[in-house]
Scaffold this motif. Structure first.
Motif: not given
Ligand code: FAD
Ligand code: SF4
Length: 508
Positions: A328-332, A376-377, A459-460, A499-500
């Motif tokens: 379910x990763x959603x980042x651009x 980084x998702x 991540x873990x 990440x932000x």
């Protein structure tokens, strides 16, 4: 009535199923350079140039061998925008209602061709050594899929590096010998590069006109573009680089993008070389005592093992595969992938090399750009689009399972029992990137901490429910849990900040 035989840009093989079905005396070979295929994703200019040049040369080769080829050039006013449009135009021109297609390795195209209002025969692409039905049967017999078991069956089936029913050298796999770092070496043989001939130059001009906005440098362009050149490239690799292939397979060096890799994937994927002939050449070098077993076995495993395996997985998973997203990763996708600024020396080197050469080797794709996207998702669909666009050898059947399955864990473990993620330590061990980086690979927190270190633990932590019970990952969770709570909090806070910043477009 003449029948139409479609030959796609990655089907440039004399013995292609479609060509075997053709009657040169009456049938029409259809080949078309259409805008829709060059822009489905923003393909690297070198890749477009390679495919179009190789198509033109193959069309000439077919004409010289007695076929009638209806060839549509990009930019000609009468050329239609898409393959179906072009095929229907040719059907009208020649009064034909039958179309033969060798199954494409791209679900989107496969579905579009099946929907053409002609009598369409879809022939199996038997250039692969393991037909999809055989792969499906192999899968049906197993609870768990592992490439290694498939590979052993392929060794038995092809007889490559076998002594009766036993592997030569008493071992199936010499990978443990193939995980060494490498040092810069001015004497390391370079791959054979080809100066563009007149036909290639004409295509380079066309690509400059139409695709100058796509990510990637068009020149210098040195790829082999026909079978004769592909055979020269194969000879050169086998003679000069194969002996070092195993030792240097996983290493990464900033100033040596190729190390001892073969650069043969575009030739094999376009059909200019057959996978079996390439493997047989490598095997012969071992028998002649000119290349060590760890190199030859490692090389052959990539082709009859990984390459055939991912083809099976792609066919098995079907058209929805590119939308799978188990984590379910959603980042651009961050701008750095398209050449935006970054302070990370490893990512910068891998992306710069990709921009300049349309090439990065397996470990760079997996453990630098892939690893970072996963940590980084990033939404795997964006990652898939990037890999499909930027590499010289990228076609959906091979790119999607490597990107989605192996690199982004989008299939939830179908292609690997644990995700390919690492902290900076792995990258430091296998490359010379960290010595030139603004970040400090040994720093786990703080302003200079390597982003891979922060994001790895985050991540873990983020996916604890899914991975903590995985026996291959339990040790990492134990290590994390043993760290002081205040340290863990700092790691998670700094990873969030990183990440932000990344997702707001700041160059991290
Ligand atoms: P070498 O290192 O010399 O290997 C020899 C040959 O083995 C290659 O030419 C190739 O035919 C085959 N091979 C090696 N690994 C693989 C593999 N994992 N899957 C299939 N074939 C393999 N390969 C592609 O051909 N097209 C792609 O679009 C592609 N996308 C990838 C995306 C990701 C995220 C990853 C991790 C890997 C990808 N690969 C892809 C696999 C691999 O990176 C390339 O095949 C290899 O880098 C090609 O360079 P080479 O010819 O110098 O390979
Ligand atoms: Fe990459 Fe970290 Fe090494 Fe920098 S320190 S090169 S970011 S692994």
């Amino acid at each position: 009535k003449p029948r139409l035989i479609l030959v796609l840009g990655d089907q440039l093989t004399d013995t292609l199923a479609g060509l075997r079905a053709a009657d040169p005396a009456r049938d029409i070979i259809v080949m078309a350079e259409v805008m829709a295929e060059s822009t489905a994703v923003p393909h690297h200019p070198q890749k477009i140039a390679l495919v179009l040049t190789a198509m033109r040369k193959f069309a000439r080769h077919l004409s010289q061998h007695g076929y009638t080829v209806a060839y549509s050039r990009l930019g000609d006013p009468e050329t239609g925008p898409s393959l179906p449009a072009e095929i229907l135009r040719r059907a009208a021109d020649y009064g034909s209602d039958r179309l033969f297609v060798t199954t494409p390795g791209d679900w989107r195209l496969l579905q579009a061709l099946e929907a053409i209002p002609l009598n369409v025969s879809m022939l199996p692409d038997d250039r692969f050594l393991c037909p999809p039905e055989a792969f499906t049967a192999w899968v049906a017999e197993r609870k768990q899929l592992r490439m290694e078991w498939f590979y052993r069956d392929m060794r038995r089936r092809t007889g490559l590096l076998m002594e009766g029913d036993q592997p030569i050298g008493g071992q199936w796999n010499f990978d443990p010998e193939n995980r060494k770092a490498a040092k810069p070496d001015l004497l390391r043989p370079k791959p054979l590069r080809f100066a563009p001939d007149a036909e290639t130059e004409a295509v380079l001009g066309l690509v400059e006109t139409h695709f100058s906005k796509h990510f990637g440098k068009l020149r210098p362009f040195h790829w082999p573009t026909d079978r004769d050149q592909a055979l020269q490239a194969l000879d050169h690799f086998i003679t000069h680089s194969l002996p070092r292939f195993g030792d240097e397979q996983d290493a990464m060096l900033t100033d040596d993008p190729f190390l001892s890799h073969s650069l043969l994937s575009p030739c094999i994927n376009l059909g200019l070389l057959s996978p079996l002939e390439v493997c047989k050449r490598a095997e012969a070098e071992y028998h002649a005592g000119r290349a060590p077993l760890n190199a030859v076995e490692g090389f052959i495993r990539q082709i009859i093992g990984w390459r055939e395996y991912v083809r099976g997985i792609w066919a098995l998973n079907g058209p929805d595969y590119p939308t799978w997203n188990a984590l379910d990763h959603t980042a651009a996708l961050p701008a750095v992938y398209w050449g935006g600024k970054t302070k990370m020396a490893c990512v910068k080197a891998a992306v710069a090399q990709t921009r300049d050469l349309a090439y990065a080797h397996h470990i760079q794709r997996l453990m630098i750009t892939g690893n970072f996207a996963l940590l980084a998702g990033i939404d795997p669909a964006f990652v898939h689009e990037w890999y499909l666009a930027v590499y010289i050898d990228a076609f959906e059947w091979v790119e999607a399972p490597n990107t989605l399955g192996m690199s982004q864990f989008s299939c939830g473990g179908q292609l690997g029992s644990k995700p390919y993620v690492s902290s900076g330590a792995y990258i430091d061990r296998m490359s010379d990137y960290c010595g030139n980086c603004v970040y400090k690979v040994k720093d786990r927190t703080g302003p200079d901490a390597c982003p891979f270190n922060l994001l790895y633990w985050q991540f873990l932590d983020r996916h604890r429910d899914r991975f903590a019970k995985n026996p291959r990952m339990a040790q990492m969770y134990r290590t994390w849990d043993k760290m002081a709570e205040s340290h863990r909090d700092t790691v998670l806070r700094e990873a969030d900040q990183l990440l932000s910043a990344l997702h707001s477009g700041a160059p991290i």
